[in-house]
Design an enzyme around this catalytic site. Structure first.
Site, PDB file in Angstrom:
ATOM      1  N   LYS A  94       0.742  -1.118   0.063  1.00 48.30           N
ATOM      2  CA  LYS A  94      -0.029   0.112   0.061  1.00 48.30           C
ATOM      3  C   LYS A  94       0.882   1.308  -0.054  1.00 48.30           C
ATOM      4  O   LYS A  94       0.774   1.937  -0.831  1.00 48.30           O
ATOM      5  CB  LYS A  94      -0.780   0.057   0.982  1.00 48.30           C
ATOM      6  CG  LYS A  94      -1.413   1.394   1.592  1.00 48.30           C
ATOM      7  CD  LYS A  94      -2.356   1.286   2.809  1.00 48.30           C
ATOM      8  CE  LYS A  94      -1.772   1.483   4.150  1.00 48.30           C
ATOM      9  NZ  LYS A  94      -1.584   2.811   4.483  1.00 48.30           N
ATOM     10  N   ASN A  95       1.721   1.308   0.979  1.00 48.05           N
ATOM     11  CA  ASN A  95       2.428   2.469   1.147  1.00 48.05           C
ATOM     12  C   ASN A  95       3.648   2.908  -0.004  1.00 48.05           C
ATOM     13  O   ASN A  95       3.855   3.936  -0.103  1.00 48.05           O
ATOM     14  CB  ASN A  95       3.299   2.418   2.504  1.00 48.05           C
ATOM     15  CG  ASN A  95       2.081   2.713   3.379  1.00 48.05           C
ATOM     16  OD1 ASN A  95       1.111   3.113   3.383  1.00 48.05           O
ATOM     17  ND2 ASN A  95       2.604   2.450   4.925  1.00 48.05           N
ATOM     18  N   ARG A 123      -3.697  11.071   4.547  1.00 51.99           N
ATOM     19  CA  ARG A 123      -2.914  12.111   4.596  1.00 51.99           C
ATOM     20  C   ARG A 123      -1.692  11.418   3.626  1.00 51.99           C
ATOM     21  O   ARG A 123      -1.052  12.661   3.202  1.00 51.99           O
ATOM     22  CB  ARG A 123      -1.879  11.535   6.144  1.00 51.99           C
ATOM     23  CG  ARG A 123      -2.666  11.917   7.268  1.00 51.99           C
ATOM     24  CD  ARG A 123      -2.015  11.714   8.471  1.00 51.99           C
ATOM     25  NE  ARG A 123      -0.772  12.194   8.232  1.00 51.99           N
ATOM     26  CZ  ARG A 123      -0.172  13.712   8.628  1.00 51.99           C
ATOM     27  NH1 ARG A 123      -1.186  14.156   9.076  1.00 51.99           N
ATOM     28  NH2 ARG A 123       0.825  14.028   8.266  1.00 51.99           N
ATOM     29  N   ARG A 149       1.273  14.293  13.501  1.00 49.86           N
ATOM     30  CA  ARG A 149       1.881  14.203  12.294  1.00 49.86           C
ATOM     31  C   ARG A 149       1.790  15.438  11.390  1.00 49.86           C
ATOM     32  O   ARG A 149       1.022  15.636  10.308  1.00 49.86           O
ATOM     33  CB  ARG A 149       1.139  13.110  11.447  1.00 49.86           C
ATOM     34  CG  ARG A 149       1.115  11.752  12.330  1.00 49.86           C
ATOM     35  CD  ARG A 149       0.484  10.505  11.506  1.00 49.86           C
ATOM     36  NE  ARG A 149       1.267  10.210  10.195  1.00 49.86           N
ATOM     37  CZ  ARG A 149       0.572   9.206   9.502  1.00 49.86           C
ATOM     38  NH1 ARG A 149      -0.686   8.839   9.764  1.00 49.86           N
ATOM     39  NH2 ARG A 149       1.303   8.843   8.607  1.00 49.86           N
ATOM     40  N   PRO A 150       2.787  16.400  11.761  1.00 52.22           N
ATOM     41  CA  PRO A 150       3.059  17.703  10.757  1.00 52.22           C
ATOM     42  C   PRO A 150       3.781  17.130   9.512  1.00 52.22           C
ATOM     43  O   PRO A 150       4.159  15.970   9.231  1.00 52.22           O
ATOM     44  CB  PRO A 150       3.924  18.363  11.676  1.00 52.22           C
ATOM     45  CG  PRO A 150       4.730  17.436  12.674  1.00 52.22           C
ATOM     46  CD  PRO A 150       3.758  16.194  12.914  1.00 52.22           C
ATOM     47  N   VAL A 151       3.701  18.205   8.604  1.00 52.61           N
ATOM     48  CA  VAL A 151       4.288  17.734   7.177  1.00 52.61           C
ATOM     49  C   VAL A 151       5.433  19.113   7.106  1.00 52.61           C
ATOM     50  O   VAL A 151       5.882  19.131   6.080  1.00 52.61           O
ATOM     51  CB  VAL A 151       3.426  18.044   6.290  1.00 52.61           C
ATOM     52  CG1 VAL A 151       2.502  17.022   5.962  1.00 52.61           C
ATOM     53  CG2 VAL A 151       2.270  19.334   6.101  1.00 52.61           C
ATOM     54  N   ASP A 152       5.969  19.575   8.318  1.00 54.71           N
ATOM     55  CA  ASP A 152       6.891  20.497   8.108  1.00 54.71           C
ATOM     56  C   ASP A 152       8.228  20.243   7.266  1.00 54.71           C
ATOM     57  O   ASP A 152       8.885  20.873   6.784  1.00 54.71           O
ATOM     58  CB  ASP A 152       7.490  21.163   9.376  1.00 54.71           C
ATOM     59  CG  ASP A 152       7.827  20.002  10.579  1.00 54.71           C
ATOM     60  OD1 ASP A 152       7.073  18.994  10.404  1.00 54.71           O
ATOM     61  OD2 ASP A 152       8.652  20.091  11.210  1.00 54.71           O
ATOM     62  N   LEU A 153       8.447  18.917   7.552  1.00 54.15           N
ATOM     63  CA  LEU A 153       9.756  18.408   6.996  1.00 54.15           C
ATOM     64  C   LEU A 153       9.721  18.476   5.165  1.00 54.15           C
ATOM     65  O   LEU A 153      10.642  18.677   4.665  1.00 54.15           O
ATOM     66  CB  LEU A 153      10.291  17.148   7.335  1.00 54.15           C
ATOM     67  CG  LEU A 153      10.441  16.977   8.829  1.00 54.15           C
ATOM     68  CD1 LEU A 153      10.856  15.479   9.412  1.00 54.15           C
ATOM     69  CD2 LEU A 153      11.455  18.084   9.264  1.00 54.15           C
TER      70      LEU A 153
HETATM   71  C1  EPZ Z   1       4.567   6.475   6.420  1.00 53.48           C
HETATM   72  O1  EPZ Z   1       4.061   7.714   6.928  1.00 53.48           O
HETATM   73  C2  EPZ Z   1       3.408   5.573   6.201  1.00 53.48           C
HETATM   74  N1  EPZ Z   1       2.671   6.024   5.416  1.00 53.48           N
HETATM   75  C3  EPZ Z   1       3.161   5.144   7.637  1.00 53.48           C
HETATM   76  O2  EPZ Z   1       2.134   4.265   7.343  1.00 53.48           O
HETATM   77  C4  EPZ Z   1       3.994   4.579   8.546  1.00 53.48           C
HETATM   78  O3  EPZ Z   1       3.585   4.257   9.830  1.00 53.48           O
HETATM   79  C5  EPZ Z   1       5.404   5.681   8.668  1.00 53.48           C
HETATM   80  O4  EPZ Z   1       5.747   6.082   7.302  1.00 53.48           O
HETATM   81  C6  EPZ Z   1       6.458   5.394   9.425  1.00 53.48           C
HETATM   82  O5  EPZ Z   1       6.960   4.176   9.006  1.00 53.48           O
HETATM   83  C7  EPZ Z   1       2.555   6.173   3.971  1.00 53.48           C
HETATM   84  O6  EPZ Z   1       3.712   5.746   3.501  1.00 53.48           O
HETATM   85  C8  EPZ Z   1       1.398   6.476   3.073  1.00 53.48           C
HETATM   86  P1  EPZ Z   1       6.904   9.703   8.460  1.00 53.48           P
HETATM   87  P2  EPZ Z   1       4.597   9.118   7.141  1.00 53.48           P
HETATM   88  O7  EPZ Z   1       6.785  10.897   7.862  1.00 53.48           O
HETATM   89  O8  EPZ Z   1       5.485   9.416   6.015  1.00 53.48           O
HETATM   90  C9  EPZ Z   1       7.198  13.013  12.077  1.00 53.48           C
HETATM   91  C10 EPZ Z   1       0.299   2.725   8.012  1.00 53.48           C
HETATM   92  O9  EPZ Z   1      -0.255   2.070   8.919  1.00 53.48           O
HETATM   93  N2  EPZ Z   1       6.961  14.053  11.054  1.00 53.48           N
HETATM   94  O10 EPZ Z   1       8.136   8.773   8.444  1.00 53.48           O
HETATM   95  O11 EPZ Z   1       3.510  10.089   7.375  1.00 53.48           O
HETATM   96  C11 EPZ Z   1       5.863  12.248  12.091  1.00 53.48           C
HETATM   97  O12 EPZ Z   1       4.989  12.787  12.903  1.00 53.48           O
HETATM   98  C12 EPZ Z   1       0.913   4.139   8.154  1.00 53.48           C
HETATM   99  O13 EPZ Z   1       0.422   2.171   6.868  1.00 53.48           O
HETATM  100  C13 EPZ Z   1       7.181  15.281  11.142  1.00 53.48           C
HETATM  101  O14 EPZ Z   1       7.541  15.680  12.416  1.00 53.48           O
HETATM  102  O15 EPZ Z   1       5.498   8.921   8.249  1.00 53.48           O
HETATM  103  C14 EPZ Z   1       6.110  10.916  12.894  1.00 53.48           C
HETATM  104  O16 EPZ Z   1       6.429  11.113  14.297  1.00 53.48           O
HETATM  105  C15 EPZ Z   1       0.449   4.928   9.099  1.00 53.48           C
HETATM  106  N3  EPZ Z   1       7.434  16.351  10.358  1.00 53.48           N
HETATM  107  C16 EPZ Z   1       7.684  10.773  12.262  1.00 53.48           C
HETATM  108  O17 EPZ Z   1       8.218  12.087  11.829  1.00 53.48           O
HETATM  109  C17 EPZ Z   1       7.128  15.819   8.929  1.00 53.48           C
HETATM  110  O18 EPZ Z   1       6.975  16.729   8.142  1.00 53.48           O
HETATM  111  C18 EPZ Z   1       7.771   9.649  11.080  1.00 53.48           C
HETATM  112  O19 EPZ Z   1       6.859   9.986  10.128  1.00 53.48           O
HETATM  113  C19 EPZ Z   1       6.860  14.562   8.669  1.00 53.48           C
HETATM  114  C20 EPZ Z   1       7.090  13.735   9.593  1.00 53.48           C
END
Ligand code: EPZ
Length: 423
Positions: A22-23, A94, A123-127
């Protein structure tokens, strides 16, 4: 809303085919926006999240056709005619934020609704935004939307170090960099197999990328990308979930398409718990010996560490282990929603912040449960397979976002499980 009823107790025997990830699919679909030529994805999973991404891409003017009952996706970004990703679609999923980088790189402009928080955390998107800013994007946040504009000459290459590992931000930056002018170096990049899959797809489309799967990815921008055909990588989370089914209720199941390198750290924990995993020509075979499993401690981390997306399912296994296990969730701040539901089934769990302490009980008992997140929902089904009596898991639309035909796959290996249609 549909529910799933599981009657526990039967050991499982047979084979379960594992679908495309999926991801990974959600990341490669927006890559179609980077080119005027068609992108064909094979081994796509048939899930509601994929239909949501389809709807989003179509709203931007892309063509998306589901062939072979959804296992092949034919995409074309030829007639891209809209750069706004509307709140109505983004709020459902998201991963919609992944159109931001491609739109900006190809059209020079993008207006994307901010996704907001969700059940598992803020789950912010700042990065995502900071990486694109480093490539010259001008960003303005207004009325819940990111308004992004590339500089007059288009995005430029940049060196950007992520302050923390983010899968989605790495994907957005990687896609944007393929059409940027010059070289981009992404440091502290995510190393997940989904990133490797995206890089392979982009390379098929003509992108110049090195280092995917390591924490430094280098991208040499090109003027245009062309069409390609790409098979979506196997879903390591679906794989891990089904590996846990015989681990929880006994028997022997071969997960077809499974590969050890996708689930290495997870297999180490299974081994410590006393579960036997063997590589076969067609996948991974999992067997549970007699007696209770051992307690093990788990810490979730970015790949290659133990995946947060398997934490809930692992907890279901540890609920009946001999001894006490400690699970530390380090990726998301609120990912223990399954704990109180598992406790309704007789589990003994204490949650303090990001740590859950699970003291194994001999047997779980069936109950009515529900969950507000995809992985939490499936952990309740796994627990139901091991429990005495009947477990009714409601609100299974979460499940349908990430698991195709879960009841069919499990009943084919001997589980007593059925879907009850709701209104
Ligand atoms: C991906 O989410 C997956 N989703 C998630 O799958 C998975 O849990 C996650 O990666 C971690 O492996 C998809 O690929 C569609 P991250 P993503 O950015 O990309 C913080 C599932 O069940 N963060 O790696 O959103 C964030 O809040 C799921 O299929 C920031 O602070 O995850 C988290 O604590 C749900 N700022 C950490 O980083 C940002 O701009 C990792 O999140 C981005 C993230």
């Amino acid at each position: 809303m549909d529910s799933i009823i599981v009657t526990g107790g039967s050991p499982l025997h047979g084979q379960i085919p594992i679908a495309g990830a999926k991801n990974a699919c959600l990341a490669v679909m927006p890559a179609a926006l980077l080119s005027e030529e068609p992108l064909t994805l094979t081994n796509a999973p048939r899930l509601s999240d994929i239909r949501t991404m389809t709807e989003l891409l179509q709203s931007l003017g892309a063509e998306v056709t589901h062939l072979q009952s959804g296992q092949v996706l034919a995409l074309s970004g030829h007639d891209l005619n809209n750069v706004t990703a509307d709140y109505e679609i983004v709020r459902k999923m998201r991963a919609s934020i992944l159109v931001l980088g491609p739109l900006l790189a190809r059209a020079g402009r993008a207006v994307v609704s901010l996704p907001g928080g969700c059940a598992i955390g803020a789950r912010p998107v700042d990065l995502h935004l900071r990486a694109l800013e480093a490539m010259g994007a001008e960003l303005d946040l207004r009325e819940g939307y990111v308004h992004a504009k590339a500089p007059p000459g288009g995005l430029h290459g940049a060196e950007f170090e992520f302050p923390m590992v983010s899968v989605g931000a790495t994907e957005n930056a990687l896609m944007a960099a393929t059409l940027a002018k010059g070289t981009t170096v992404l440091k502290n990049a995510a190393r997940e197999p989904e990133i490797v899959d995206l890089a392979q797809c982009l390379r098929q489309m003509g992108a110049k990328i090195e280092g995917e799967g390591t924490s430094t990815i280098t991208i040499e921008g090109t003027d245009r990308l062309h069409g390609a055909t790409h098979p979506v990588v196997v879903d390591r989370i679906e794989l891990g979930t089904y590996m846990l089914a015989p681990a929880i209720c006994g028997g022997e199941v071969e997960c077809l398409g499974g590969r050890m390198e996708l689930v290495g750290s997870f297999c180490e924990k299974l081994d410590a718990a006393g579960i036997h995993v063997e590589e076969t020509e067609r996948g991974l075979k999992v067997a549970r010996r007699n007696g209770r499993v051992n307690a093990v401690n788990v810490v979730t981390e970015p790949f290659p560490g133990f995946p947060t997306d398997l934490q809930a399912q692992m907890m279901a296994l540890l609920c009946t282990a001999e001894g006490t296990s400690v699970l530390e969730e380090r990726i998301f701040e609120n990912r223990f929603m399954h704990a109180p539901e598992l406790m309704r089934m007789g589990a003994s769990i204490e949650v303090h912040g990001g740590t859950a302490t699970v003291t194994g009980v001999e047997r779980l008992k069936g109950a009515r449960v529900m969950a507000t997140d995809l992985r939490a929902s499936v952990s309740l089904i796994l627990a139901g397979l091991a429990a005495e009596g009947e477990t009714l898991v409601s609100r299974v639309y979460h499940l349908d976002r990430g698991y195709e035909r879960v009841e069919e796959k499990l009943s084919a290996v001997g589980a007593t499980i059925e879907r009850v249609k709701g209104e």
